[in-house]
Design an enzyme around this catalytic site. Structure first.
Site, PDB file in Angstrom:
ATOM      1  N   HIS A 160     -10.675   0.557  -2.878  1.00  0.00           N
ATOM      2  CA  HIS A 160     -12.223   0.880  -2.181  1.00  0.00           C
ATOM      3  C   HIS A 160     -13.019   1.367  -3.433  1.00  0.00           C
ATOM      4  CE1 HIS A 160     -10.355  -0.274   1.692  1.00  0.00           C
ATOM      5  NE2 HIS A 160      -9.792   0.732   1.756  1.00  0.00           N
TER       6      HIS A 160
ATOM      7  N   ASP B 273       0.808  -1.295   0.156  1.00  0.00           N
ATOM      8  CA  ASP B 273      -0.081   0.145   0.086  1.00  0.00           C
ATOM      9  C   ASP B 273       0.849   1.336  -0.072  1.00  0.00           C
ATOM     10  OD1 ASP B 273      -1.869  -1.882   0.304  1.00  0.00           O
ATOM     11  OD2 ASP B 273      -2.773  -1.135   2.029  1.00  0.00           O
TER      12      ASP B 273
ATOM     13  N   LYS C 298      -6.860  -4.959  -2.873  1.00  0.00           N
ATOM     14  CA  LYS C 298      -7.570  -5.500  -1.868  1.00  0.00           C
ATOM     15  C   LYS C 298      -8.815  -4.373  -1.235  1.00  0.00           C
ATOM     16  CE  LYS C 298      -4.014  -4.364   1.392  1.00  0.00           C
ATOM     17  NZ  LYS C 298      -4.686  -3.360   1.978  1.00  0.00           N
TER      18      LYS C 298
ATOM     19  N   ASP D 238      -4.387  -0.707  -1.994  1.00  0.00           N
ATOM     20  CA  ASP D 238      -5.940  -0.734  -1.278  1.00  0.00           C
ATOM     21  C   ASP D 238      -6.718   0.208  -2.259  1.00  0.00           C
ATOM     22  OD1 ASP D 238      -6.942  -1.136   1.346  1.00  0.00           O
ATOM     23  OD2 ASP D 238      -6.987   1.227   1.963  1.00  0.00           O
TER      24      ASP D 238
ATOM     25  N   CYS E 123      -1.954  -2.586   7.869  1.00  0.00           N
ATOM     26  CA  CYS E 123      -1.965  -3.550   6.736  1.00  0.00           C
ATOM     27  C   CYS E 123      -0.589  -4.374   6.665  1.00  0.00           C
ATOM     28  CB  CYS E 123      -2.186  -3.051   5.354  1.00  0.00           C
ATOM     29  SG  CYS E 123      -3.818  -2.062   5.176  1.00  0.00           S
TER      30      CYS E 123
HETATM   31  C1  VGL Z   1      -4.828   0.589   5.855  1.00  0.00           C
HETATM   32  C2  VGL Z   1      -6.287   1.636   7.010  1.00  0.00           C
HETATM   33  C3  VGL Z   1      -7.141   1.442   6.041  1.00  0.00           C
HETATM   34  C4  VGL Z   1      -3.090   0.543   5.487  1.00  0.00           C
HETATM   35  C5  VGL Z   1      -5.528   0.511   4.618  1.00  0.00           C
HETATM   36  O1  VGL Z   1      -2.781   0.299   4.464  1.00  0.00           O
HETATM   37  O2  VGL Z   1      -2.547   0.230   6.423  1.00  0.00           O
HETATM   38  N1  VGL Z   1      -4.993   1.324   6.794  1.00  0.00           N
HETATM   39  N2  VGL Z   1      -6.950   1.081   4.799  1.00  0.00           N
HETATM   40 ZN    ZN Z   2      -8.279   0.946   3.233  1.00  0.00          ZN
END
Ligand code: VGL
Ligand code: ZN
Length: 205
Positions: free
Chosen positions: A56, A16, A114, A54, A159
């Protein structure tokens, strides 16, 4: 920080490293850019590199904005357990969901996206937050003969933490390289993450 000898059966899992988690992003991790030199330099030693992103849909259930009377960093109960709520971030196709401009991505063989199901969040690169729904990454790595996974990226306490715990649970030797990670660290969560990873047999470098 010196790495152990890197073998063909090692994989670098870069988690991420996206604009929304970096300075100026909607869920910026303090000092996030400091991880780029380590990742870009040491990435060259790995034959296997996997990126996660990430990813969404707008209106994702982990966004505080879709819940009445909830603010970012509140916790709610979802059918699969407790869920921390976040500012809107990493919405599919938006600039904030892109990898950081300076992250070297060309050598990566696979990008795992994801968090793309509206009703469930996914911190880990291996399982969604119900700890049952798989991303397919474990099978991919095993079929390719990977035995050891080096985890770096954002955020250490979310993550990276859950990806490392799942990597271990899936039977991979697992190393988290802290020089390549930064955390959100709300309420001391970086130390909680270190403790949880260490007691699960994850090596912290
Ligand atoms: C993450 C919070 C929400 C991360 C992703 O990459 O750690 N944290 N979505
Ligand atoms: Zn997220």
């Amino acid at each position: 920080m010196t790495l152990p000898d890197i073998k063909d059966t090692d994989c670098l899992l870069i988690i991420d490293v996206q604009k929304d988690f970096c300075t100026g992003g909607s869920l910026a991790v303090p000092d996030a850019e400091a991880i780029l030199p380590w990742i870009n330099t040491n990435g060259e030693h790995f034959n296997n590199i996997v990126l996660t992103q990430d990813w969404h849909p707008a209106g994702h259930s982990s966004f505080a904005s879709v819940h009445d009377k909830q603010a970012p960093f509140d916790t709610i109960t979802m059918p699969y357990g407790d869920q921390m709520l976040w500012p809107d971030h990493c919405v599919q196709g938006t600039d904030g969901a892109h990898f950081h401009d300076e992250l070297k991505t060309t050598a990566a063989q696979l990008v795992i996206r994801k968090g793309f199901r509206t009703d469930i969040d996914s911190y880990s690169a291996f399982y969604e937050n119900d700890h049952v729904t798989t991303t397919g990454l474990s099978g991919y790595l095993k079929e390719r003969g990977v035995q050891r996974v080096f985890c770096v990226g954002l955020a250490l306490d979310y993550c990276v933490r859950f990806s490392a715990l799942d990597a271990r649970r899936e039977g991979f030797e697992t190393v988290v390289v802290e020089a390549g990670c930064r955390g959100i660290n709300a309420n001391g969560s970086n130390d909680d993450a270190r403790e949880a990873m260490q007691s699960a047999g994850v090596q912290l470098l």
